[in-house]
Each structure stands twice: as structure tokens, then as C-alpha cells.
Design a protein around this motif. Structure first.
Motif, PDB file in Angstrom:
ATOM      1  N   GLU A  21       0.839  -1.212   0.000  1.00 52.10           N
ATOM      2  CA  GLU A  21       0.000   0.000   0.000  1.00 52.10           C
ATOM      3  C   GLU A  21       0.865   1.250   0.000  1.00 52.10           C
ATOM      4  OE1 GLU A  21      -3.114   0.294  -0.842  1.00 52.10           O
ATOM      5  OE2 GLU A  21      -2.885  -1.880  -1.030  1.00 52.10           O
ATOM      6  N   ASP A  22       1.941   1.236   0.806  1.00 50.21           N
ATOM      7  CA  ASP A  22       2.852   2.376   0.888  1.00 50.21           C
ATOM      8  C   ASP A  22       3.523   2.625  -0.472  1.00 50.21           C
ATOM      9  OD1 ASP A  22       4.703   4.318   2.184  1.00 50.21           O
ATOM     10  OD2 ASP A  22       6.186   2.744   1.728  1.00 50.21           O
ATOM     11  N   LEU A  23       3.982   1.548  -1.112  1.00 52.70           N
ATOM     12  CA  LEU A  23       4.633   1.696  -2.428  1.00 52.70           C
ATOM     13  C   LEU A  23       3.667   2.260  -3.461  1.00 52.70           C
ATOM     14  CD1 LEU A  23       6.713  -1.621  -2.718  1.00 52.70           C
ATOM     15  CD2 LEU A  23       7.634   0.679  -2.419  1.00 52.70           C
ATOM     16  N   LYS A  24       2.428   1.756  -3.424  1.00 54.36           N
ATOM     17  CA  LYS A  24       1.417   2.218  -4.389  1.00 54.36           C
ATOM     18  C   LYS A  24       1.154   3.702  -4.212  1.00 54.36           C
ATOM     19  CE  LYS A  24      -1.375  -1.953  -5.076  1.00 54.36           C
ATOM     20  NZ  LYS A  24      -2.628  -2.632  -4.700  1.00 54.36           N
ATOM     21  N   GLN A  25       0.998   4.082  -2.957  1.00 60.20           N
ATOM     22  CA  GLN A  25       0.679   5.479  -2.655  1.00 60.20           C
ATOM     23  C   GLN A  25       1.816   6.391  -3.122  1.00 60.20           C
ATOM     24  OE1 GLN A  25       1.889   7.537   0.188  1.00 60.20           O
ATOM     25  NE2 GLN A  25       0.455   9.143  -0.458  1.00 60.20           N
ATOM     26  N   ARG A  26       3.066   5.971  -2.849  1.00 58.28           N
ATOM     27  CA  ARG A  26       4.202   6.807  -3.246  1.00 58.28           C
ATOM     28  C   ARG A  26       4.407   6.793  -4.766  1.00 58.28           C
ATOM     29  NH1 ARG A  26       9.373   5.484  -0.956  1.00 58.28           N
ATOM     30  NH2 ARG A  26       8.717   3.461  -0.144  1.00 58.28           N
ATOM     31  N   TYR A  27       4.055   5.673  -5.399  1.00 57.98           N
ATOM     32  CA  TYR A  27       4.183   5.566  -6.862  1.00 57.98           C
ATOM     33  C   TYR A  27       3.218   6.544  -7.540  1.00 57.98           C
ATOM     34  CZ  TYR A  27       5.133   2.989 -11.246  1.00 57.98           C
ATOM     35  OH  TYR A  27       5.531   2.618 -12.509  1.00 57.98           O
ATOM     36  N   GLY A  69       4.418  10.079  -7.236  1.00 61.85           N
ATOM     37  CA  GLY A  69       5.772  10.398  -7.710  1.00 61.85           C
ATOM     38  C   GLY A  69       6.786  10.514  -6.587  1.00 61.85           C
ATOM     39  N   ASN A  70       6.694   9.613  -5.621  1.00 58.00           N
ATOM     40  CA  ASN A  70       7.617   9.669  -4.485  1.00 58.00           C
ATOM     41  C   ASN A  70       8.425   8.397  -4.281  1.00 58.00           C
ATOM     42  OD1 ASN A  70       7.353  12.303  -3.161  1.00 58.00           O
ATOM     43  ND2 ASN A  70       5.185  11.728  -3.082  1.00 58.00           N
ATOM     44  N   VAL A  71       8.509   7.612  -5.319  1.00 58.04           N
ATOM     45  CA  VAL A  71       9.316   6.396  -5.207  1.00 58.04           C
ATOM     46  C   VAL A  71       9.869   6.055  -6.597  1.00 58.04           C
ATOM     47  CG1 VAL A  71       7.381   4.792  -5.567  1.00 58.04           C
ATOM     48  CG2 VAL A  71       9.381   4.023  -4.313  1.00 58.04           C
ATOM     49  N   GLY A  72      11.099   5.546  -6.605  1.00 54.62           N
ATOM     50  CA  GLY A  72      11.693   5.136  -7.880  1.00 54.62           C
ATOM     51  C   GLY A  72      11.283   3.712  -8.240  1.00 54.62           C
ATOM     52  N   ASP A  73      11.294   3.388  -9.523  1.00 51.59           N
ATOM     53  CA  ASP A  73      11.003   2.018  -9.965  1.00 51.59           C
ATOM     54  C   ASP A  73      11.956   1.014  -9.313  1.00 51.59           C
ATOM     55  OD1 ASP A  73       9.084   3.091 -11.601  1.00 51.59           O
ATOM     56  OD2 ASP A  73       9.657   1.901 -13.356  1.00 51.59           O
ATOM     57  N   VAL A  74      13.183   1.461  -9.101  1.00 55.75           N
ATOM     58  CA  VAL A  74      14.198   0.560  -8.542  1.00 55.75           C
ATOM     59  C   VAL A  74      13.749   0.002  -7.187  1.00 55.75           C
ATOM     60  CG1 VAL A  74      16.589   0.412  -7.721  1.00 55.75           C
ATOM     61  CG2 VAL A  74      16.058   1.743  -9.764  1.00 55.75           C
ATOM     62  N   GLU A  75      13.255   0.879  -6.325  1.00 52.90           N
ATOM     63  CA  GLU A  75      12.823   0.416  -4.992  1.00 52.90           C
ATOM     64  C   GLU A  75      11.623  -0.531  -5.099  1.00 52.90           C
ATOM     65  OE1 GLU A  75      11.949   3.521  -2.118  1.00 52.90           O
ATOM     66  OE2 GLU A  75      11.030   2.056  -0.759  1.00 52.90           O
ATOM     67  N   VAL A  76      10.672  -0.172  -5.969  1.00 55.66           N
ATOM     68  CA  VAL A  76       9.472  -1.011  -6.134  1.00 55.66           C
ATOM     69  C   VAL A  76       9.878  -2.404  -6.615  1.00 55.66           C
ATOM     70  CG1 VAL A  76       7.273  -1.235  -7.341  1.00 55.66           C
ATOM     71  CG2 VAL A  76       8.097   1.024  -6.706  1.00 55.66           C
ATOM     72  N   LYS A  77      10.827  -2.426  -7.548  1.00 59.42           N
ATOM     73  CA  LYS A  77      11.261  -3.710  -8.107  1.00 59.42           C
ATOM     74  C   LYS A  77      12.108  -4.500  -7.116  1.00 59.42           C
ATOM     75  CE  LYS A  77      10.944  -2.611 -13.003  1.00 59.42           C
ATOM     76  NZ  LYS A  77      11.668  -2.281 -14.227  1.00 59.42           N
ATOM     77  N   GLN A  78      12.966  -3.789  -6.387  1.00 58.67           N
ATOM     78  CA  GLN A  78      13.795  -4.486  -5.387  1.00 58.67           C
ATOM     79  C   GLN A  78      12.901  -5.198  -4.369  1.00 58.67           C
ATOM     80  OE1 GLN A  78      16.358  -1.508  -3.758  1.00 58.67           O
ATOM     81  NE2 GLN A  78      18.081  -2.088  -5.089  1.00 58.67           N
ATOM     82  N   LYS A  79      11.877  -4.480  -3.914  1.00 62.39           N
ATOM     83  CA  LYS A  79      10.991  -5.075  -2.903  1.00 62.39           C
ATOM     84  C   LYS A  79      10.208  -6.254  -3.488  1.00 62.39           C
ATOM     85  CE  LYS A  79      10.986  -1.702   0.606  1.00 62.39           C
ATOM     86  NZ  LYS A  79      10.953  -0.241   0.750  1.00 62.39           N
ATOM     87  N   LEU A  80       9.865  -6.126  -4.771  1.00 59.01           N
ATOM     88  CA  LEU A  80       9.165  -7.245  -5.416  1.00 59.01           C
ATOM     89  C   LEU A  80      10.083  -8.462  -5.537  1.00 59.01           C
ATOM     90  CD1 LEU A  80       6.751  -8.486  -6.861  1.00 59.01           C
ATOM     91  CD2 LEU A  80       7.619  -7.513  -9.001  1.00 59.01           C
ATOM     92  N   ALA A  81      11.320  -8.234  -5.958  1.00 55.40           N
ATOM     93  CA  ALA A  81      12.268  -9.345  -6.106  1.00 55.40           C
ATOM     94  C   ALA A  81      12.461 -10.047  -4.770  1.00 55.40           C
ATOM     95  CB  ALA A  81      13.597  -8.838  -6.651  1.00 55.40           C
ATOM     96  N   THR A  82      12.549  -9.266  -3.701  1.00 49.25           N
ATOM     97  CA  THR A  82      12.709  -9.868  -2.368  1.00 49.25           C
ATOM     98  C   THR A  82      11.481 -10.717  -2.021  1.00 49.25           C
ATOM     99  OG1 THR A  82      14.024  -7.973  -1.710  1.00 49.25           O
ATOM    100  CG2 THR A  82      13.151  -9.340   0.075  1.00 49.25           C
ATOM    101  N   ALA A  83      10.307 -10.168  -2.265  1.00 52.51           N
ATOM    102  CA  ALA A  83       9.074 -10.916  -1.943  1.00 52.51           C
ATOM    103  C   ALA A  83       9.016 -12.210  -2.750  1.00 52.51           C
ATOM    104  CB  ALA A  83       7.849 -10.057  -2.239  1.00 52.51           C
ATOM    105  N   LEU A  84       9.346 -12.123  -4.032  1.00 53.10           N
ATOM    106  CA  LEU A  84       9.298 -13.321  -4.883  1.00 53.10           C
ATOM    107  C   LEU A  84      10.347 -14.340  -4.446  1.00 53.10           C
ATOM    108  CD1 LEU A  84       8.706 -11.796  -8.419  1.00 53.10           C
ATOM    109  CD2 LEU A  84       7.182 -13.336  -7.202  1.00 53.10           C
ATOM    110  N   ASN A  85      11.537 -13.851  -4.124  1.00 51.41           N
ATOM    111  CA  ASN A  85      12.571 -14.780  -3.667  1.00 51.41           C
ATOM    112  C   ASN A  85      12.173 -15.446  -2.351  1.00 51.41           C
ATOM    113  OD1 ASN A  85      14.625 -15.187  -5.583  1.00 51.41           O
ATOM    114  ND2 ASN A  85      15.430 -13.132  -5.213  1.00 51.41           N
TER     115      ASN A  85
END
Ligand code: ATP
Ligand code: MG
Length: 351
Positions: A257-263, A266-282
Motif C-alpha cells: 500500500e505504501d509503495l502504491k501510494q508513493r508511486y 511520484g515519491n518512489v523510484g522504480d528501482v525500490e518497487v522492483k527491489q521489494k518485489l524481487a525480495t518478496a518473490l525470492n
């Protein structure tokens, strides 16, 4: 009372991916105590789009990889029957019988077949590909399945199976159940390239067996909102594959929810969103990978599972086709011929 039955499966065209998992595999694991399960390694179906000899040569290895994926995800071969389609010869017989229960225009209206032909760069429809859902009806009705857990792309095939079963029962008497379809928790998982369907053939998948490093690479390359060229530009969450995956695979809802809100602001970079996704998937895949390695190290285990399952299925198939032929009135002469053939074989053996 006997348990109700499930039939579903996959084509041995490679390792399974997250689309297979959410579309069908997770339902299978969840239902394997409640139902008698039959999982088909649908190698004859691979011939519809990949009939070349090199492709056929790959079937055995692909089948083994697929079964490892099954085991790693929690399918238990002591509860469920895993079998090789082409080694159950009755399927060819049932397929032919079912071909009589369906018209060509009916098959031509099935949208997934056109997609498959296009995907395989075929300008004209092979008869076998047009008949794909008829063969699938044979697969489903061979163990007289009541439920078919599949992804959305297969829904229309199960509908055809229901029509074929009804038609057969109407013509010859009640032999087959009318099976229900069960669409997975995610009907169609989007690909990492933003294509509507994650698919082996489209090269846009994340494998169940993906290594940690490759997974990170794939997630970093994922398609997101193309208009967002800088982190401070508000982005679109809706329909964005990265957030679709977050919703499915990231159990930390507050983080999502926090990532969505910041996305969106315009308060979050794609890199952070993707890093967190990669961690969740791993995190999601790590225990599956561990189990997979364990099973892989047990020499001969997978072959034994396929072998045992296929023998069991052969007996089921023999009974089903016998019941179908009896209902049709085909058995009289057929039995006589079988007996004569048996006698003839014995005289040949003696020579
Ligand atoms: P691919 O399309 O990736 O080449 P496939 O179509 O060969 O794979 P199938 O063997 O046809 O895979 O499908 C196996 C099962 O997985 C089917 O029930 C199908 O609906 C499901 N499935 C495959 N891809 C997806 C997806 N992206 N989302 C949901 N379910 C899927
Ligand atoms: Mg498919």
C-alpha cells in the motif's frame, strides 16, 4: 463413498512458471486431499505446435523438470497420480470416438486455438491443433474427472469437454460425469513484458525454479508504466505488472500500500518497487527451490513416480474405454477379435 476426481496437467515444453502456479498448480496442491487427483504430462499436446524431432527429443527431460516442479510445490505422489499421456494408448481411441461428437465450426470458434496457431507461426490450422480440445476432453474424461483446475485460457476447452460428455451420454447412456472447471486464484497471470499472459513461448516468464540472481535480473527488466521516465512523475498502479505481482506475491500488505501510494504521487523510484518485489518473490520461491533441489538429488525418483502413475492410469483407461465401447455396442466383435489376437500371438510366440 469414493472421492471425486480431478484431472489437470501441463504440456512438457519446459520448466513451469509462476503463471502455471497461480493458474492451476496452487489449486491442485490445496485440493489433493479432498479429491483423487490425476495429473497429466500432456506430451501428445506438444505435437500440435511442436512436431519436429528435436522438440520430441526434449519431451523426456522437460517432463522430468515438470515433475520436479510439481513435487517442489507440494504435490504428493503418494496421494496423486502423475502420468505420461502418450504411454496410455487408450487416449488415442477415446480421442477418435470423441471426434464424432463435435463439429468443425464449433472448434473453429475456440479463441485459444487461433492464438496458439499464431504463436507457433502457423498460417494454416493443422487438424491436430484444431482437435486439441477434443484430445483434452479425452484426457479429462479418461479418469472420469469431476473437476478441472486450469487457467482462464483453458476454460473454453473444459466447456467443450462438458458438451462432448453430454453428447456421448445422450447417444449411448451415462458413462461420463459432466466436469466443472475451477479457474485459479489468478485467472491469467500477466507476463514480465506486460503481455496479457505469462507464457513459456513468449519468453516473458519467471520460473518456479528461477535462481535468486536470475529472478532479480528479470524483475529489474520488468515492464512498468512507460510514461514514468523519472521517479518524481506520478505513475499508474492499475494494470501495472509490477504491482499486480506485488498484490499476488508480497504478503506484506502495508508495504505494498505504501509503495502504491508513493508511486501514484511520484515519491518512489522504480528501482525500490522492483527491489521489494524481487525480495518478496525470492522469499516465496526459496522454500520451493530448496525442496526441488532435495528431490532432484534423489536419483531415479522422478522416473519411478511417472512409471508408477502411468501404470495406474493405464488400468483406469482400460476400464473407461471398455465402458465407453460397451455403451456404444462396440464390444461384441471387438472382444472376439481380442481373444483371437491373443491366441494368434501365442502361436507366434511358440515359433
Ligand atoms: P505457456 O503458455 O507458458 O507456453 P503452456 O500454455 O504450454 O505454457 P499449458 O500446459 O498449456 O502451458 O498450461 C498448463 C496450465 O497452466 C493450464 O491450466 C493453463 O491455463 C495454466 N497457465 C499457463 N499459463 C498461465 C498464466 N499465465 N496464467 C494463468 N494460468 C496459466
Ligand atoms: Mg497453453
Amino acid at each position: 463413498m469414493d472421492k471425486k476426481r480431478i484431472l489437470t496437467g501441463d504440456r512438457p515444453t519446459g520448466k513451469l512458471h509462476l503463471g502455471h502456479y497461480v493458474g492451476s498448480l496452487s489449486s491442485r496442491v490445496r485440493l489433493q486431499d479432498e479429491y483423487d487427483c490425476f495429473f497429466i504430462i500432456a506430451d501428445l499436446h506438444t505435437l500440435t505446435t511442436k512436431p519436429a524431432k528435436e522438440d520430441i527429443e526434449r519431451i523426456s527431460d522437460n517432463a522430468r523438470e515438470m515433475v520436479l516442479d510439481y513435487l517442489a510445490c507440494g504435490i504428493d505422489p503418494s496421494k496423486s497420480t502423475i502420468y505420461l499421456q502418450s504411454a496410455v494408448s487408450e487416449i488415442y481411441e477415446l480421442n477418435l470416438i470423441f471426434e464424432m461428437m463435435v463439429t468443425v465450426p464449433r472448434l473453429q470458434r475456440i479463441p485459444s486455438l487461433k492464438d496458439m496457431a499464431k504463436g507457433a507461426n502457423l498460417t494454416e490450422m493443422p487438424l491436430g491443433l484444431l482437435g486439441y480440445p477434443v484430445l483434452q476432453a479425452g484426457d479429462i474424461l479418461m479418469p472420469r474427472a469431476n473437476l478441472v483446475p486450469v487457467g482462464k485460457d483453458n476454460e473454453s476447452h473444459v466447456e467443450l469437454t462438458r458438451e462432448i460428455a453430454r453428447r456421448f451420454n445422450y447417444l449411448y447412456g451415462d458413462v461420463f460425469p459432466i466436469p466443472d472447471v475451477l479457474i485459479g486464484e489468478v485467472p491469467t497471470l500477466v507476463g514480465i513484458d506486460g503481455n496479457a499472459k505469462m507464457s513459456k513461448s513468449l519468453n516473458n516468464s519467471i520460473l518456479i525454479s528461477e535462481s535468486e540472481k536470475d529472478l532479480i535480473k528479470k524483475v529489474n527488466s520488468m515492464y512498468t508504466d512507460p510514461n514514468r521516465i523519472r521517479a518524481d512523475i506520478p505513475g499508474k498502479v492499475e494494470g501495472n505488472p509490477v504491482f499486480i505481482y506485488h498484490d499476488i506475491f508480497n504478503p506484506n500488505k502495508a508495504e505494498v500500500e505504501d509503495l502504491k501510494q508513493r508511486y501514484e504521487t511520484g515519491n518512489v523510484g522504480d528501482v525500490e518497487v522492483k527491489q521489494k518485489l524481487a525480495t518478496a518473490l525470492n522469499n516465496f520461491l526459496e522454500p520451493i527451490r530448496e525442496k526441488r533441489n532435495e528431490f532432484e538429488s534423489q536419483n531415479g525418483l522422478v522416473d519411478e513416480i511417472i512409471y508408477e502413475g502411468t501404470l495406474k492410469m493405464r488400468e483406469e483407461a482400460r476400464q473407461t474405454v471398455l465402458a465407453a465401447k460397451k455403451a456404444m455396442g462396440l464390444t461384441g466383435i471387438w472382444n472376439k477379435i481380442s481373444r483371437k489376437a491373443e491366441k494368434y500371438r501365442k502361436t507366434q510366440d511358440k515359433k
